[in-house]
Write a protein that holds these residues in place. Structure first.
Motif: not given
Length: 607
Positions: A190, A192, A210
């Motif tokens: 992930y 971000s 994130g």
């Protein structure tokens, strides 16, 4: 509007009466600015304008690869809310102005060929505020990424929760943060990305979850927006709400200008997805070291040589695409420990190491603060989530013992790092590349394979410190160095390290490129041994490895065997020298009719 109105950024650009578009930051003419036309960034001063979600997606993903999903979800008016305008009216106006159905656009795409899920907020739609539909669409995006086992990228541009939906808006923070956590647990990468502005509920929920957090330069980022702080806390000036401030305090991995963002994200995606077959060399990588002709104190001087390659010197040579990550997500970023994503032998890895810095005072000669070790642990956890091997490069005289270290918990940080490394469910390799001193070194040294460069040293305490304690005379460090058994050959004989990596003649500093090639060879061989071992076996064998170290019978057996070997070698060399001095033929055994050269049995033994 909701809470987001107070965080509205300045106008993206100013329009003069003669039609010329100017940068709101420096006043430069943007009419013919190609960087502005492409990226919404002023080429003169680097000011980043606010841009629509669809333009962000276009800049980030491969052409014609984006496929939107859940576009049909639209907001309702659960509270029948009205201020200056009814909520329904505000939503309809936002749709007309932006062409979007809601403040977030979600879908699948590719970035440099890598499949991803994206969720991009648009500040123009009610300030990018998060209501029920935004929360639902973001949650569905995380669930799609977890289901498909592909990375997710979010781009935040928001003022917070949408107050027109009351508590239904606030609870979206919990829903989206939980969805991000489930994606983490599914080993989904992930990334971000925080833009101007990112505040309130979105910043305090999924945007801060994130694995890697990037931010655009000078972006306004913070939980409470400046106007809220001014009105509620009575403070007129807020210095903490910038990407640069958060980067300096350990909350952001990198501040990345918009023109570089796509390449940065693509590099990260490539590294975390690398699972190539490791080609191991059939030639022996690390021959067993014999007794060194160099004195221990001489080796200490080579290990401390100011031109000896440091962690970053090696990383630049063995993993040129290295992406450095910063911060402990708690207090700060310690440059005495560096870490990030790299690539070794066609495999994505996490590399962490002490950095001496060739005299850079910020590095403190590789003596790390608590936040340095906490950054290392954060990266270890990232490696575990993404199933990437961990490689640590050890080069420190010890942890930093100055002001601030104790109050921020240096002992706890070292303890936690030792424990964390012992249970990492991924392959771990540690290499002592220079001076490995005390607990500060060992905190990055609990690994499945421990390598040591030929002229590195690994010690419970620096020789000077030992001499000062034992003799109250630091000048006796050279003789104490011999007794401490700190050389690579000593540590190998004691079972503290698993292999000794050769160095160029005279030391790694004489030919850093060759030294890096030798280290890469050894790391590749060790990775090849470990990458296919199950997580359970890795953890079990790692514990057994350290459990055996220092057991008296093992130590005694090894020392006796070494002494016998060295004694036998001396005897053989002495006898050989005597034979060389005898006239030809003398010293040979007489032939007694037995096999040629065979010594007849002795009839009498004299004690």
């Amino acid at each position: 509007m909701g809470l987001s109105r107070e965080a509205r950024p300045e106008e993206s650009r100013t329009q003069r009466a003669d039609g010329v578009t100017q940068c709101p930051q420096c006043g430069a003419d943007l009419t013919t600015d190609a960087t502005y036309a492409r990226y919404g960034v002023c080429a003169a001063c680097g000011h980043h304008m606010t841009i629509p979600a669809l333009q962000r997606i276009e800049l980030l993903v491969d052409p014609d690869s984006f496929e939107e999903f859940n576009q049909h979800l639209v907001s309702v008016d659960p509270l029948v809310f009205s201020d200056r305008l009814p909520y329904r009216r505000r939503v309809l106006e936002a749709r007309e102005q932006t062409g979007l159905t809601e403040a977030v656009v979600t879908g699948t795409a590719r970035i440099m060929g890598h499949p991803v899920v994206v969720a991009v907020l648009d500040f123009r739609f009610l300030g990018g505020s998060m209501g029920s539909v935004v929360g639902e669409k973001v949650t569905l995006a995380f669930e799609r990424a977890a289901e498909k086992r592909i990375p997710i990228i979010t781009v935040a541009a928001s003022g917070g929760a949408r107050m027109q939906e009351g508590m239904l808006s606030l609870v979206q923070m919990a829903k989206t943060a939980a969805a991000a956590k489930r994606a983490h647990d599914s080993h989904v990468p992930y990334i971000s990305i925080l833009t101007n502005p990112t505040t309130g509920g979105i910043y305090a929920s999924f945007a801060n979850q994130g694995d890697i957090i990037l931010a655009e330069p000078k972006a306004l980022i913070g939980f409470a927006g400046p106007r809220v702080i001014e009105q509620t806390a009575g403070r007129d000036e807020v210095r903490s709400h910038s990407a640069e401030f958060l980067y300096a305090h350990g909350f952001i991995d990198q501040v990345v200008a918009r023109p570089r963002l796509r390449d940065t994200v693509a590099t990260i995606l490539r590294i975390v997805s690398q699972r190539g077959v490791i080609k191991r060399d059939e030639r022996p990588v690390m021959p067993k070291p014999g007794a060194s002709a160099e004195r221990a104190w001489d080796i200490v001087q080579i290990a401390r040589h100011p031109e000896r390659p440091t962690t970053l010197d090696y990383i630049r040579r063995i993993s040129p695409q290295f992406v450095e990550l910063h911060g402990d997500r708690l207090y700060g970023d310690d440059p005495a420990i560096v870490g990030g994503l790299g690539e070794i032998a066609n495999r994505g890895v996490v590399i962490i190491g002490h950095e001496r810095g060739h005299g850079d005072p910020a590095r403190r000669g590789g003596q790390a603060l608590p936040e340095g070790y906490r950054k290392a642990m954060r990266l270890m956890d990232l490696a575990a989530r993404l199933r990437l091997p961990v490689i640590t490069l050890v080069d420190t005289p010890g942890a930093y013992l100055g002001e601030g270290a104790e109050e921020r918990g240096i002992a706890m940080a070292l303890s936690d790092s030792l424990a964390r490394m012992s249970v990492l469910p991924v392959p771990t390799i540690a290499a002592i590349i220079g001076e490995g001193g005390s607990g500060g070194a060992l905190a990055l040294g609990v690994a499945d394979r421990i390598l040591m460069l030929e002229r590195a040293v690994y010690s419970v305490i620096a020789p000077e410190g030992a001499a000062a304690i034992l003799f109250r005379d630091a000048s006796r460090a050279p003789e104490v160095a011999e007794s401490l058994k700190i050389t690579a050959a000593d540590c190998f004989r004691l079972g503290v390290v698993d292999g000794v990596v050769p160095e160029p003649e005279g030391g790694a500093h004489t030919d850093p490129d060759y030294a890096a090639a030798l280290l890469l060879h050894a790391l590749t061989d060790a990775l090849g041994e470990l990458v296919d071992v199950s997580p359970e076996k890795l953890v079990r064998e790692r514990y057994r490895k350290f459990r055996r170290m220092g057991q008296h019978n093992t130590y005694l057996r090894e020392m006796i065997a070494q002494e016998v070997t060295e004694w036998s070698g001396r005897v053989s060399r002495t006898l050989g020298s005597i034979r060389d001095l005898l006239p030809f033929g003398e010293g040979e055994h007489e032939d007694h009719g037995d096999e040629p050269g065979k010594v007849p049995p002795q009839e009498e033994v004299v004690s």
